[in-house]
Design a protein around this motif. Structure first.
Motif, PDB file in Angstrom:
ATOM      1  N   ILE A  13      99.611  -3.921 -43.181  1.00  0.00           N
ATOM      2  CA  ILE A  13      98.622  -4.325 -42.170  1.00  0.00           C
ATOM      3  C   ILE A  13      98.743  -3.410 -40.958  1.00  0.00           C
ATOM      4  CG2 ILE A  13      98.574  -6.728 -42.923  1.00  0.00           C
ATOM      5  CD1 ILE A  13     100.150  -6.217 -39.623  1.00  0.00           C
ATOM      6  N   MET A  14      97.680  -3.356 -40.169  1.00  0.00           N
ATOM      7  CA  MET A  14      97.736  -2.697 -38.870  1.00  0.00           C
ATOM      8  C   MET A  14      97.365  -3.717 -37.806  1.00  0.00           C
ATOM      9  SD  MET A  14      96.180   1.140 -39.281  1.00  0.00           S
ATOM     10  CE  MET A  14      96.802   2.283 -40.523  1.00  0.00           C
ATOM     11  N   ILE A  15      97.979  -3.579 -36.678  1.00  0.00           N
ATOM     12  CA  ILE A  15      97.646  -4.442 -35.546  1.00  0.00           C
ATOM     13  C   ILE A  15      96.475  -3.807 -34.805  1.00  0.00           C
ATOM     14  CG2 ILE A  15      98.436  -5.371 -33.348  1.00  0.00           C
ATOM     15  CD1 ILE A  15     101.262  -5.437 -34.506  1.00  0.00           C
ATOM     16  N   GLN A  16      95.374  -4.551 -34.697  1.00  0.00           N
ATOM     17  CA  GLN A  16      94.222  -4.050 -33.961  1.00  0.00           C
ATOM     18  C   GLN A  16      94.408  -4.331 -32.476  1.00  0.00           C
ATOM     19  OE1 GLN A  16      90.380  -5.561 -35.128  1.00  0.00           O
ATOM     20  NE2 GLN A  16      89.291  -4.315 -33.629  1.00  0.00           N
ATOM     21  N   VAL A  17      94.236  -3.295 -31.677  1.00  0.00           N
ATOM     22  CA  VAL A  17      94.419  -3.399 -30.231  1.00  0.00           C
ATOM     23  C   VAL A  17      93.073  -3.193 -29.543  1.00  0.00           C
ATOM     24  CG1 VAL A  17      95.696  -2.572 -28.229  1.00  0.00           C
ATOM     25  CG2 VAL A  17      96.747  -2.449 -30.507  1.00  0.00           C
ATOM     26  N   ASN A  18      92.718  -4.106 -28.680  1.00  0.00           N
ATOM     27  CA  ASN A  18      91.472  -3.995 -27.916  1.00  0.00           C
ATOM     28  C   ASN A  18      91.744  -3.152 -26.668  1.00  0.00           C
ATOM     29  OD1 ASN A  18      89.069  -4.265 -26.556  1.00  0.00           O
ATOM     30  ND2 ASN A  18      88.964  -6.484 -26.734  1.00  0.00           N
ATOM     31  N   SER A  39      83.265  -7.880 -26.915  1.00  0.00           N
ATOM     32  CA  SER A  39      82.648  -7.723 -28.228  1.00  0.00           C
ATOM     33  C   SER A  39      83.605  -7.136 -29.261  1.00  0.00           C
ATOM     34  CB  SER A  39      81.416  -6.816 -28.127  1.00  0.00           C
ATOM     35  OG  SER A  39      81.780  -5.519 -27.651  1.00  0.00           O
ATOM     36  N   LYS A  40      84.740  -6.637 -28.806  1.00  0.00           N
ATOM     37  CA  LYS A  40      85.707  -6.012 -29.711  1.00  0.00           C
ATOM     38  C   LYS A  40      86.838  -6.979 -30.022  1.00  0.00           C
ATOM     39  CE  LYS A  40      83.572  -1.997 -29.603  1.00  0.00           C
ATOM     40  NZ  LYS A  40      83.975  -0.926 -28.695  1.00  0.00           N
ATOM     41  N   GLY A  41      87.313  -6.931 -31.237  1.00  0.00           N
ATOM     42  CA  GLY A  41      88.445  -7.744 -31.625  1.00  0.00           C
ATOM     43  C   GLY A  41      89.756  -7.056 -31.286  1.00  0.00           C
ATOM     44  N   GLY A  42      90.842  -7.740 -31.535  1.00  0.00           N
ATOM     45  CA  GLY A  42      92.153  -7.151 -31.325  1.00  0.00           C
ATOM     46  C   GLY A  42      92.922  -7.792 -30.192  1.00  0.00           C
ATOM     47  N   VAL A  43      94.216  -7.528 -30.192  1.00  0.00           N
ATOM     48  CA  VAL A  43      95.105  -8.061 -29.176  1.00  0.00           C
ATOM     49  C   VAL A  43      95.036  -7.174 -27.926  1.00  0.00           C
ATOM     50  CG1 VAL A  43      97.087  -6.727 -30.025  1.00  0.00           C
ATOM     51  CG2 VAL A  43      97.473  -8.869 -28.784  1.00  0.00           C
ATOM     52  N   GLU A  44      95.288  -7.765 -26.776  1.00  0.00           N
ATOM     53  CA  GLU A  44      95.347  -6.982 -25.545  1.00  0.00           C
ATOM     54  C   GLU A  44      96.551  -6.041 -25.607  1.00  0.00           C
ATOM     55  OE1 GLU A  44      95.395  -9.458 -22.105  1.00  0.00           O
ATOM     56  OE2 GLU A  44      93.678 -10.666 -22.768  1.00  0.00           O
ATOM     57  N   PRO A  45      96.431  -4.853 -25.042  1.00  0.00           N
ATOM     58  CA  PRO A  45      97.542  -3.889 -25.101  1.00  0.00           C
ATOM     59  C   PRO A  45      98.871  -4.456 -24.623  1.00  0.00           C
ATOM     60  CG  PRO A  45      95.570  -2.791 -24.324  1.00  0.00           C
ATOM     61  CD  PRO A  45      95.230  -4.258 -24.407  1.00  0.00           C
ATOM     62  N   ASP A  46      98.849  -5.244 -23.561  1.00  0.00           N
ATOM     63  CA  ASP A  46     100.091  -5.780 -23.006  1.00  0.00           C
ATOM     64  C   ASP A  46     100.765  -6.785 -23.939  1.00  0.00           C
ATOM     65  OD1 ASP A  46      99.685  -4.241 -20.783  1.00  0.00           O
ATOM     66  OD2 ASP A  46      98.929  -5.878 -19.519  1.00  0.00           O
ATOM     67  N   LEU A  47     100.010  -7.319 -24.884  1.00  0.00           N
ATOM     68  CA  LEU A  47     100.563  -8.322 -25.801  1.00  0.00           C
ATOM     69  C   LEU A  47     100.834  -7.763 -27.197  1.00  0.00           C
ATOM     70  CD1 LEU A  47      98.253 -11.328 -24.832  1.00  0.00           C
ATOM     71  CD2 LEU A  47     100.556 -10.810 -23.975  1.00  0.00           C
ATOM     72  N   CYS A  48     100.580  -6.485 -27.379  1.00  0.00           N
ATOM     73  CA  CYS A  48     100.700  -5.884 -28.706  1.00  0.00           C
ATOM     74  C   CYS A  48     102.133  -5.919 -29.231  1.00  0.00           C
ATOM     75  CB  CYS A  48     100.186  -4.437 -28.658  1.00  0.00           C
ATOM     76  SG  CYS A  48     100.258  -3.579 -30.248  1.00  0.00           S
ATOM     77  N   ALA A  49     103.079  -5.533 -28.398  1.00  0.00           N
ATOM     78  CA  ALA A  49     104.475  -5.495 -28.836  1.00  0.00           C
ATOM     79  C   ALA A  49     104.975  -6.891 -29.207  1.00  0.00           C
ATOM     80  CB  ALA A  49     105.350  -4.886 -27.743  1.00  0.00           C
ATOM     81  N   GLU A  50     104.557  -7.900 -28.453  1.00  0.00           N
ATOM     82  CA  GLU A  50     104.982  -9.270 -28.757  1.00  0.00           C
ATOM     83  C   GLU A  50     104.401  -9.747 -30.082  1.00  0.00           C
ATOM     84  OE1 GLU A  50     107.114 -12.539 -28.662  1.00  0.00           O
ATOM     85  OE2 GLU A  50     107.298 -10.890 -27.217  1.00  0.00           O
ATOM     86  N   LEU A  51     103.155  -9.372 -30.355  1.00  0.00           N
ATOM     87  CA  LEU A  51     102.558  -9.727 -31.647  1.00  0.00           C
ATOM     88  C   LEU A  51     103.315  -9.048 -32.776  1.00  0.00           C
ATOM     89  CD1 LEU A  51     100.429 -11.040 -33.420  1.00  0.00           C
ATOM     90  CD2 LEU A  51      98.890  -9.134 -32.895  1.00  0.00           C
ATOM     91  N   LEU A  79      98.959   0.885 -35.904  1.00  0.00           N
ATOM     92  CA  LEU A  79      98.047   0.267 -34.950  1.00  0.00           C
ATOM     93  C   LEU A  79      96.663   0.867 -35.108  1.00  0.00           C
ATOM     94  CD1 LEU A  79     100.278   0.478 -31.731  1.00  0.00           C
ATOM     95  CD2 LEU A  79     100.305  -1.272 -33.517  1.00  0.00           C
ATOM     96  N   MET A  80      95.641   0.079 -34.769  1.00  0.00           N
ATOM     97  CA  MET A  80      94.254   0.512 -34.909  1.00  0.00           C
ATOM     98  C   MET A  80      93.473   0.123 -33.669  1.00  0.00           C
ATOM     99  SD  MET A  80      91.031  -0.994 -35.574  1.00  0.00           S
ATOM    100  CE  MET A  80      89.842  -1.254 -36.894  1.00  0.00           C
ATOM    101  N   THR A  81      92.519   0.981 -33.280  1.00  0.00           N
ATOM    102  CA  THR A  81      91.600   0.629 -32.207  1.00  0.00           C
ATOM    103  C   THR A  81      90.215   1.181 -32.512  1.00  0.00           C
ATOM    104  OG1 THR A  81      91.266   0.575 -29.811  1.00  0.00           O
ATOM    105  CG2 THR A  81      91.947   2.688 -30.740  1.00  0.00           C
TER     106      THR A  81
END
Length: 295
Positions: free
Chosen positions: A182-187, A193-205, A221-223
Protein backbone atom coordinates in the motif's frame (compact mmCIF):
# COMPACT_ATOMS: atom_id res chain seq x y z
CA UNK A 1 -15.12 -26.48 -29.59
CA UNK A 2 -18.51 -25.32 -30.99
CA UNK A 3 -19.44 -23.77 -27.62
CA UNK A 4 -16.04 -22.06 -27.40
CA UNK A 5 -16.54 -20.64 -30.89
CA UNK A 6 -20.07 -19.46 -30.06
CA UNK A 7 -18.92 -17.69 -26.91
CA UNK A 8 -16.13 -16.03 -28.85
CA UNK A 9 -18.60 -14.63 -31.38
CA UNK A 10 -21.01 -13.45 -28.68
CA UNK A 11 -18.32 -11.59 -26.74
CA UNK A 12 -16.90 -10.15 -29.94
CA UNK A 13 -20.12 -8.30 -30.65
CA UNK A 14 -20.77 -7.10 -27.10
CA UNK A 15 -20.44 -3.30 -27.01
CA UNK A 16 -17.11 -2.30 -25.49
CA UNK A 17 -18.71 -0.19 -22.79
CA UNK A 18 -20.32 -3.26 -21.28
CA UNK A 19 -16.94 -4.42 -20.07
CA UNK A 20 -16.80 -1.44 -17.71
CA UNK A 21 -20.46 -1.41 -16.76
CA UNK A 22 -21.53 -1.52 -13.13
CA UNK A 23 -24.63 -3.56 -13.93
CA UNK A 24 -25.26 -6.69 -11.90
CA UNK A 25 -25.22 -8.77 -15.08
CA UNK A 26 -21.76 -7.58 -16.10
CA UNK A 27 -20.37 -8.02 -12.59
CA UNK A 28 -21.69 -11.57 -12.63
CA UNK A 29 -20.08 -12.10 -16.04
CA UNK A 30 -16.74 -10.77 -14.79
CA UNK A 31 -16.82 -13.18 -11.83
CA UNK A 32 -17.71 -16.05 -14.14
CA UNK A 33 -14.85 -15.23 -16.51
CA UNK A 34 -12.48 -15.03 -13.57
CA UNK A 35 -13.47 -18.47 -12.27
CA UNK A 36 -13.58 -20.32 -15.59
CA UNK A 37 -10.24 -20.76 -17.42
CA UNK A 38 -12.04 -21.50 -20.70
CA UNK A 39 -14.00 -18.24 -20.56
CA UNK A 40 -10.88 -16.34 -19.65
CA UNK A 41 -9.25 -17.70 -22.81
CA UNK A 42 -12.30 -16.56 -24.77
CA UNK A 43 -11.91 -13.04 -23.42
CA UNK A 44 -8.26 -13.01 -24.42
CA UNK A 45 -9.18 -14.15 -27.93
CA UNK A 46 -11.60 -11.24 -28.19
CA UNK A 47 -8.94 -8.82 -26.94
CA UNK A 48 -6.51 -10.02 -29.60
CA UNK A 49 -8.97 -8.99 -32.31
CA UNK A 50 -8.24 -5.37 -31.35
CA UNK A 51 -4.54 -5.78 -32.14
CA UNK A 52 -3.45 -4.14 -35.35
CA UNK A 53 -6.39 -1.70 -35.54
CA UNK A 54 -5.72 2.04 -35.87
CA UNK A 55 -6.80 2.56 -32.24
CA UNK A 56 -4.29 0.01 -30.94
CA UNK A 57 -1.52 1.53 -33.04
CA UNK A 58 -2.18 4.97 -31.55
CA UNK A 59 -2.04 3.57 -28.02
CA UNK A 60 1.26 1.82 -28.70
CA UNK A 61 2.74 4.92 -30.35
CA UNK A 62 1.70 7.12 -27.42
CA UNK A 63 2.99 4.59 -24.91
CA UNK A 64 6.44 4.47 -26.51
CA UNK A 65 6.64 8.26 -26.58
CA UNK A 66 5.77 8.53 -22.88
CA UNK A 67 8.20 5.73 -21.99
CA UNK A 68 10.95 7.62 -23.81
CA UNK A 69 10.15 10.83 -21.91
CA UNK A 70 10.14 8.98 -18.58
CA UNK A 71 13.50 7.37 -19.36
CA UNK A 72 15.05 10.66 -20.48
CA UNK A 73 13.84 12.54 -17.39
CA UNK A 74 15.11 9.79 -15.08
CA UNK A 75 18.54 9.75 -16.71
CA UNK A 76 18.84 13.53 -16.56
CA UNK A 77 18.00 14.04 -12.90
CA UNK A 78 20.64 14.45 -10.22
CA UNK A 79 20.64 13.10 -6.69
CA UNK A 80 18.01 10.40 -7.26
CA UNK A 81 17.99 6.91 -8.70
CA UNK A 82 17.50 6.32 -12.42
CA UNK A 83 14.62 3.86 -12.19
CA UNK A 84 11.09 5.22 -12.51
CA UNK A 85 7.93 3.14 -12.93
CA UNK A 86 5.31 4.20 -15.46
CA UNK A 87 1.75 3.34 -14.43
CA UNK A 88 -0.54 3.60 -17.45
CA UNK A 89 -3.85 4.92 -16.11
CA UNK A 90 -6.61 3.18 -18.02
CA UNK A 91 -9.75 4.38 -16.24
CA UNK A 92 -12.82 4.52 -18.53
CA UNK A 93 -10.79 2.83 -21.28
CA UNK A 94 -11.83 -0.50 -22.83
CA UNK A 95 -9.93 -3.70 -22.21
CA UNK A 96 -8.86 -3.71 -25.86
CA UNK A 97 -6.84 -0.53 -25.37
CA UNK A 98 -5.17 -1.97 -22.28
CA UNK A 99 -4.36 -5.17 -24.16
CA UNK A 100 -2.71 -3.15 -26.94
CA UNK A 101 -0.35 -1.60 -24.37
CA UNK A 102 0.15 -5.01 -22.76
CA UNK A 103 1.09 -6.57 -26.09
CA UNK A 104 3.66 -3.79 -26.49
CA UNK A 105 5.31 -5.04 -23.31
CA UNK A 106 3.78 -2.81 -20.65
CA UNK A 107 2.65 -4.38 -17.39
CA UNK A 108 1.77 -1.67 -14.84
CA UNK A 109 -1.73 -0.21 -15.14
CA UNK A 110 -3.77 2.05 -12.85
CA UNK A 111 -7.49 2.15 -12.21
CA UNK A 112 -9.60 4.56 -10.14
CA UNK A 113 -12.89 2.71 -9.72
CA UNK A 114 -13.42 -0.65 -8.03
CA UNK A 115 -16.32 -1.71 -10.24
CA UNK A 116 -14.33 -0.93 -13.36
CA UNK A 117 -11.24 -2.80 -12.22
CA UNK A 118 -13.10 -5.94 -11.10
CA UNK A 119 -14.78 -6.04 -14.52
CA UNK A 120 -11.56 -5.58 -16.48
CA UNK A 121 -9.05 -7.69 -14.57
CA UNK A 122 -10.64 -11.11 -15.26
CA UNK A 123 -10.70 -10.36 -19.00
CA UNK A 124 -7.00 -9.54 -19.19
CA UNK A 125 -3.76 -11.50 -18.62
CA UNK A 126 -3.11 -12.26 -14.98
CA UNK A 127 0.49 -11.03 -15.04
CA UNK A 128 -0.70 -7.43 -15.30
CA UNK A 129 0.25 -5.46 -12.17
CA UNK A 130 -2.72 -3.34 -11.18
CA UNK A 131 -2.36 -0.17 -9.12
CA UNK A 132 -5.52 1.08 -7.47
CA UNK A 133 -5.26 4.88 -7.45
CA UNK A 134 -8.79 6.09 -6.72
CA UNK A 135 -10.95 6.68 -3.68
CA UNK A 136 -11.56 3.34 -1.98
CA UNK A 137 -14.49 2.73 0.33
CA UNK A 138 -14.00 0.20 3.10
CA UNK A 139 -17.10 -1.76 2.03
CA UNK A 140 -15.55 -2.44 -1.40
CA UNK A 141 -12.18 -3.66 -0.15
CA UNK A 142 -13.08 -7.35 0.05
CA UNK A 143 -14.48 -7.40 -3.49
CA UNK A 144 -11.40 -5.65 -4.88
CA UNK A 145 -8.93 -8.04 -3.29
CA UNK A 146 -10.95 -11.18 -4.00
CA UNK A 147 -11.48 -10.50 -7.72
CA UNK A 148 -8.12 -8.93 -8.61
CA UNK A 149 -6.16 -11.17 -6.26
CA UNK A 150 -2.41 -11.48 -6.69
CA UNK A 151 -2.53 -9.12 -9.68
CA UNK A 152 -3.18 -6.21 -7.32
CA UNK A 153 0.31 -4.76 -7.07
CA UNK A 154 -0.50 -1.82 -4.82
CA UNK A 155 -3.30 0.25 -3.31
CA UNK A 156 -1.92 3.79 -3.50
CA UNK A 157 -4.70 5.70 -1.77
CA UNK A 158 -4.63 4.76 1.91
CA UNK A 159 -5.31 7.89 3.92
CA UNK A 160 -7.06 6.70 7.10
CA UNK A 161 -6.57 4.03 9.78
CA UNK A 162 -10.07 2.73 8.99
CA UNK A 163 -9.20 1.94 5.38
CA UNK A 164 -5.85 0.46 6.39
CA UNK A 165 -7.53 -1.89 8.85
CA UNK A 166 -10.11 -2.96 6.26
CA UNK A 167 -7.36 -3.73 3.75
CA UNK A 168 -5.36 -5.56 6.40
CA UNK A 169 -8.32 -7.74 7.34
CA UNK A 170 -9.08 -8.61 3.72
CA UNK A 171 -5.43 -9.23 2.86
CA UNK A 172 -4.88 -11.60 5.80
CA UNK A 173 -8.09 -13.45 4.96
CA UNK A 174 -6.75 -14.18 1.48
CA UNK A 175 -3.16 -14.98 2.41
CA UNK A 176 -1.41 -15.58 5.70
CA UNK A 177 2.03 -15.05 4.16
CA UNK A 178 1.69 -12.53 1.31
CA UNK A 179 1.48 -8.89 2.37
CA UNK A 180 -0.48 -6.35 0.35
CA UNK A 181 1.56 -3.36 -0.73
CA UNK A 182 0.00 0.00 0.00
CA UNK A 183 0.96 3.65 -0.27
CA UNK A 184 -0.10 6.36 2.10
CA UNK A 185 -1.88 9.12 0.21
CA UNK A 186 -0.91 12.58 1.44
CA UNK A 187 -3.06 15.63 0.78
CA UNK A 188 -0.11 17.94 0.20
CA UNK A 189 -2.25 20.73 -1.27
CA UNK A 190 -4.80 20.89 1.55
CA UNK A 191 -7.70 20.88 -0.92
CA UNK A 192 -10.99 19.53 0.41
CA UNK A 193 -11.62 17.82 -2.92
CA UNK A 194 -8.49 15.70 -2.54
CA UNK A 195 -8.20 12.61 -0.41
CA UNK A 196 -5.32 11.65 1.82
CA UNK A 197 -3.89 12.35 5.23
CA UNK A 198 -2.58 15.79 6.19
CA UNK A 199 1.22 16.01 5.91
CA UNK A 200 1.64 16.61 9.64
CA UNK A 201 -0.23 13.39 10.41
CA UNK A 202 1.43 11.18 7.81
CA UNK A 203 4.15 9.77 10.04
CA UNK A 204 1.64 8.90 12.76
CA UNK A 205 -0.55 7.06 10.26
CA UNK A 206 2.49 5.12 9.08
CA UNK A 207 3.26 4.21 12.70
CA UNK A 208 -0.30 2.97 13.23
CA UNK A 209 -0.29 0.87 10.07
CA UNK A 210 3.10 -0.63 10.93
CA UNK A 211 1.98 -1.61 14.42
CA UNK A 212 -1.58 -2.77 13.75
CA UNK A 213 -1.69 -4.05 10.17
CA UNK A 214 0.51 -7.09 9.79
CA UNK A 215 -1.01 -7.91 6.43
CA UNK A 216 0.15 -4.64 4.84
CA UNK A 217 3.50 -3.42 3.59
CA UNK A 218 4.03 0.32 3.33
CA UNK A 219 5.63 0.67 -0.09
CA UNK A 220 5.73 4.46 -0.16
CA UNK A 221 3.77 7.70 -0.33
CA UNK A 222 1.50 9.16 -3.00
CA UNK A 223 0.12 12.61 -3.76
CA UNK A 224 -1.99 14.25 -6.43
CA UNK A 225 -1.18 17.85 -5.61
CA UNK A 226 -2.79 21.06 -6.76
CA UNK A 227 -2.37 21.99 -10.43
CA UNK A 228 -0.99 25.28 -11.60
CA UNK A 229 -0.60 26.54 -15.15
CA UNK A 230 2.35 24.25 -15.83
CA UNK A 231 1.39 21.17 -13.86
CA UNK A 232 1.60 20.20 -10.21
CA UNK A 233 3.12 22.77 -7.86
CA UNK A 234 6.71 21.99 -6.86
CA UNK A 235 5.82 22.60 -3.20
CA UNK A 236 3.60 19.50 -3.30
CA UNK A 237 6.56 17.39 -4.40
CA UNK A 238 8.72 18.97 -1.70
CA UNK A 239 6.06 18.24 0.92
CA UNK A 240 5.89 14.58 -0.07
CA UNK A 241 9.67 14.23 0.16
CA UNK A 242 9.52 15.76 3.66
CA UNK A 243 6.82 13.26 4.62
CA UNK A 244 9.00 10.43 3.37
CA UNK A 245 11.86 11.54 5.62
CA UNK A 246 9.54 11.59 8.62
CA UNK A 247 7.98 8.22 7.83
CA UNK A 248 11.38 6.62 7.29
CA UNK A 249 12.47 7.88 10.71
CA UNK A 250 9.33 6.57 12.40
CA UNK A 251 9.68 3.15 10.77
CA UNK A 252 13.48 3.06 11.25
CA UNK A 253 14.12 2.39 7.59
CA UNK A 254 16.01 4.12 4.80
CA UNK A 255 14.24 6.77 2.73
CA UNK A 256 15.25 4.74 -0.31
CA UNK A 257 12.95 1.96 0.90
CA UNK A 258 9.92 4.20 0.39
CA UNK A 259 8.64 5.06 -3.07
CA UNK A 260 7.22 8.41 -4.13
CA UNK A 261 4.22 8.16 -6.44
CA UNK A 262 3.83 11.67 -7.81
CA UNK A 263 3.39 13.13 -11.26
CA UNK A 264 0.64 12.68 -13.85
CA UNK A 265 0.12 13.44 -17.53
CA UNK A 266 0.73 17.17 -17.28
CA UNK A 267 3.69 17.14 -14.88
CA UNK A 268 5.36 13.73 -14.79
CA UNK A 269 8.68 14.96 -16.16
CA UNK A 270 8.86 17.67 -13.49
CA UNK A 271 7.93 15.12 -10.83
CA UNK A 272 10.69 12.78 -11.96
CA UNK A 273 13.17 15.62 -11.65
CA UNK A 274 11.89 16.13 -8.09
CA UNK A 275 12.49 12.50 -7.09
CA UNK A 276 9.38 10.57 -8.13
CA UNK A 277 9.83 6.83 -8.42
CA UNK A 278 6.41 6.16 -9.97
CA UNK A 279 4.36 8.35 -12.32
CA UNK A 280 0.72 7.90 -13.29
CA UNK A 281 0.00 8.80 -16.92
CA UNK A 282 -3.36 8.28 -18.63
CA UNK A 283 -4.52 10.71 -21.30
CA UNK A 284 -1.12 11.00 -22.96
CA UNK A 285 -1.25 7.25 -23.59
CA UNK A 286 -4.92 6.40 -24.06
CA UNK A 287 -6.33 9.77 -25.13
CA UNK A 288 -9.12 11.81 -23.58
CA UNK A 289 -11.37 9.94 -21.19
CA UNK A 290 -15.05 9.21 -21.71
CA UNK A 291 -16.61 9.68 -18.26
CA UNK A 292 -19.96 8.36 -19.44
CA UNK A 293 -18.55 4.89 -18.72
CA UNK A 294 -16.79 5.65 -15.43
CA UNK A 295 -17.33 3.46 -12.38
Amino acid sequence: APLYYLLTRILTYLPTYLLTSESAAMLALSRTISSKPALRRVALVVNRQFAGTPESEVVVKNLKEVQAKVHAAAQARQGYGKNVRLVAVSKTKPVEAIKAAYDAGHRHFGENYVQELVAKAPALPNDIEWHFIGTLQSNKVAQLLKVVGASLACVETVGTPKLARALDKAARALSASQKLKIMIQVNTSGEESKGGVEPDLCAELARTISKECAGLEIAGLMTIGAPDYSGCRSEDFESLRKCRREVAEVLSISEDDLELSMGMSNDFETAIGQGSTSVRVGSQIFGARDYTVKK
